[in-house]
Design an enzyme around this catalytic site. Structure first.
Site, PDB file in Angstrom:
ATOM      1  N   ASN A  11       0.855  -1.189   0.000  1.00  0.00           N
ATOM      2  CA  ASN A  11       0.000   0.000   0.000  1.00  0.00           C
ATOM      3  C   ASN A  11       0.894   1.243   0.000  1.00  0.00           C
ATOM      4  O   ASN A  11       1.475   1.593   1.020  1.00  0.00           O
ATOM      5  CB  ASN A  11      -0.894  -0.045   1.259  1.00  0.00           C
ATOM      6  CG  ASN A  11      -1.759   1.187   1.411  1.00  0.00           C
ATOM      7  OD1 ASN A  11      -1.832   2.025   0.511  1.00  0.00           O
ATOM      8  ND2 ASN A  11      -2.416   1.304   2.552  1.00  0.00           N
ATOM      9  N   TRP A  12       1.009   1.858  -1.169  1.00  0.00           N
ATOM     10  CA  TRP A  12       1.917   3.005  -1.290  1.00  0.00           C
ATOM     11  C   TRP A  12       1.319   4.294  -0.716  1.00  0.00           C
ATOM     12  O   TRP A  12       1.974   5.332  -0.679  1.00  0.00           O
ATOM     13  CB  TRP A  12       2.301   3.220  -2.766  1.00  0.00           C
ATOM     14  CG  TRP A  12       3.227   2.165  -3.306  1.00  0.00           C
ATOM     15  CD1 TRP A  12       3.804   1.136  -2.612  1.00  0.00           C
ATOM     16  CD2 TRP A  12       3.693   2.038  -4.660  1.00  0.00           C
ATOM     17  NE1 TRP A  12       4.591   0.380  -3.449  1.00  0.00           N
ATOM     18  CE2 TRP A  12       4.539   0.904  -4.699  1.00  0.00           C
ATOM     19  CE3 TRP A  12       3.476   2.760  -5.834  1.00  0.00           C
ATOM     20  CZ2 TRP A  12       5.167   0.500  -5.892  1.00  0.00           C
ATOM     21  CZ3 TRP A  12       4.099   2.351  -7.010  1.00  0.00           C
ATOM     22  CH2 TRP A  12       4.939   1.240  -7.033  1.00  0.00           C
ATOM     23  N   LYS A  13       0.080   4.246  -0.294  1.00  0.00           N
ATOM     24  CA  LYS A  13      -0.595   5.408   0.320  1.00  0.00           C
ATOM     25  C   LYS A  13      -0.314   6.674  -0.503  1.00  0.00           C
ATOM     26  O   LYS A  13      -0.347   6.627  -1.726  1.00  0.00           O
ATOM     27  CB  LYS A  13      -0.143   5.551   1.777  1.00  0.00           C
ATOM     28  CG  LYS A  13      -0.340   4.272   2.585  1.00  0.00           C
ATOM     29  CD  LYS A  13      -0.202   4.483   4.062  1.00  0.00           C
ATOM     30  CE  LYS A  13      -0.388   3.153   4.798  1.00  0.00           C
ATOM     31  NZ  LYS A  13      -0.391   3.289   6.237  1.00  0.00           N
ATOM     32  N   HIS A  98      -9.780   1.018   4.713  1.00  0.00           N
ATOM     33  CA  HIS A  98      -8.491   1.183   5.382  1.00  0.00           C
ATOM     34  C   HIS A  98      -8.674   2.122   6.578  1.00  0.00           C
ATOM     35  O   HIS A  98      -9.465   3.065   6.522  1.00  0.00           O
ATOM     36  CB  HIS A  98      -7.463   1.756   4.402  1.00  0.00           C
ATOM     37  CG  HIS A  98      -6.083   1.755   4.994  1.00  0.00           C
ATOM     38  ND1 HIS A  98      -5.666   2.747   5.852  1.00  0.00           N
ATOM     39  CD2 HIS A  98      -5.058   0.875   4.897  1.00  0.00           C
ATOM     40  CE1 HIS A  98      -4.421   2.477   6.243  1.00  0.00           C
ATOM     41  NE2 HIS A  98      -4.041   1.342   5.678  1.00  0.00           N
ATOM     42  N   GLU A 170      -5.543  -4.851  10.478  1.00  0.00           N
ATOM     43  CA  GLU A 170      -4.550  -3.809  10.720  1.00  0.00           C
ATOM     44  C   GLU A 170      -4.921  -3.055  11.992  1.00  0.00           C
ATOM     45  O   GLU A 170      -5.762  -2.142  11.953  1.00  0.00           O
ATOM     46  CB  GLU A 170      -4.504  -2.838   9.540  1.00  0.00           C
ATOM     47  CG  GLU A 170      -4.173  -3.520   8.226  1.00  0.00           C
ATOM     48  CD  GLU A 170      -3.621  -2.538   7.205  1.00  0.00           C
ATOM     49  OE1 GLU A 170      -2.485  -2.725   6.786  1.00  0.00           O
ATOM     50  OE2 GLU A 170      -4.325  -1.584   6.850  1.00  0.00           O
ATOM     51  N   SER A 215       3.202  -1.802  10.486  1.00  0.00           N
ATOM     52  CA  SER A 215       4.643  -1.778  10.768  1.00  0.00           C
ATOM     53  C   SER A 215       5.368  -3.068  10.369  1.00  0.00           C
ATOM     54  O   SER A 215       6.308  -3.490  11.042  1.00  0.00           O
ATOM     55  CB  SER A 215       4.892  -1.471  12.251  1.00  0.00           C
ATOM     56  OG  SER A 215       4.371  -0.198  12.578  1.00  0.00           O
TER      57      SER A 215
END
Ligand code: PGA
Length: 253
Positions: A11-13, A98, A170, A215
């Site tokens: 997930n490159w956000k 998300h 998450e 993380s």
């Protein structure tokens, strides 16, 4: 690592601009031949870079996905993009719910459900993200918060037989914030994955694929993946640097 399928989702956000996205996608694509068949990889670039990134991965086994969608197909929704639009450029997946969408953009369980339905209708596979905040965990509400998120996401949804159910667990408190990374104990992550598995089977009869996110780095990825109910990882910050992402790929091989 044994030969079971391992999901490595990146997930490159909003970490990378267009040029950086293309550069990283090209570098990852150049390694694609060396990625073992049991690794199922998907990259979630920004909306801006989604089409070019998808083109770069076209001749590889690496898929792409949207980070978010609107549940309506077309219309006056300034700033939004829909599931058919992403499907139209070749994306296969979409992240839905998300925690950054839920908490920073106040997305509700009901909206998450609408997005799940829209994704399925367009032929995208939704990756349904769930997780508790630190306060909810402190108050011993982890199980009930996740239960509510999952129950709502599947409410009145008829799941297509040929589509996998993918959930990403998450914990909100474990997601990288700036320089701060607090990892969730892998035993605890496995405990919650087991709960999620039970909840999804009870609601749908499908056995879900469940990814862990928060993380994750090369140093801790195997600690998560050695658990039977952790089928892969959704990686944010560490996936946006080529060396780190390559280390993760090599570590799980
Ligand atoms: P992180 O993010 O790996 O940067 O903690 C994971 C995610 O939010 O998907």
């Amino acid at each position: 690592m044994e030969n079971r399928p391992i999901y490595l989702f990146a997930n490159w956000k909003m970490y990378l601009d267009y040029t950086e996205s293309i550069k990283l996608a090209s570098a990852v694509a150049a390694q694609a031949e060396d990625i073992p068949d049991n690794i199922i990889m998907a990259i979630f670039p920004s909306a801006l870079a989604a089409e070019s990134t998808t083109d770069i991965f076209k001749k590889t086994r690496i898929a792409t996905g949207a980070q978010n969608i609107h549940w309506v197909e077309k219309g006056g929704y300034t700033g939004e993009s829909s599931a058919p639009m992403y499907r139209g450029i070749g994306c296969e997946y979409v992240l839905v719910g998300h925690s950054e969408r839920r908490h920073l953009f106040h997305e509700t369980n009901h909206e998450v459900r609408q997005k799940v339905e829209a994704a399925l209708a367009a032929g995208l596979t939704p990756v349904i993200c769930v997780g508790e905040t630190d306060a909810e965990r402190q108050a011993n509400q982890t199980e009930e918060v996740i239960e509510a998120q999952i129950r709502s996401a599947f409410h009145n949804i008829v799941w297509p037989r040929d589509k996998k159910i993918i959930i990403a667990y998450e914990p909100v408190w474990a997601i990288t914030k700036g320089d701060i990374q607090i990892s969730c104990d892998p035993f605890e992550a496995e405990r919650v994955h087991e709960i999620i598995k039970r909840q999804v089977i009870a609601l749908t009869t499908f056995t879900p694929v469940i990814l862990y996110g928060g993380s994750v780095q090369a140093d801790n990825v195997t600690e998560y993946l050695k658990n039977p109910n952790i089928h892969g990882v959704l990686v944010g910050a560490a996936s946006t640097n080529f060396e780190n992402w390559l280390r993760i790929i090599r570590t799980v091989q």
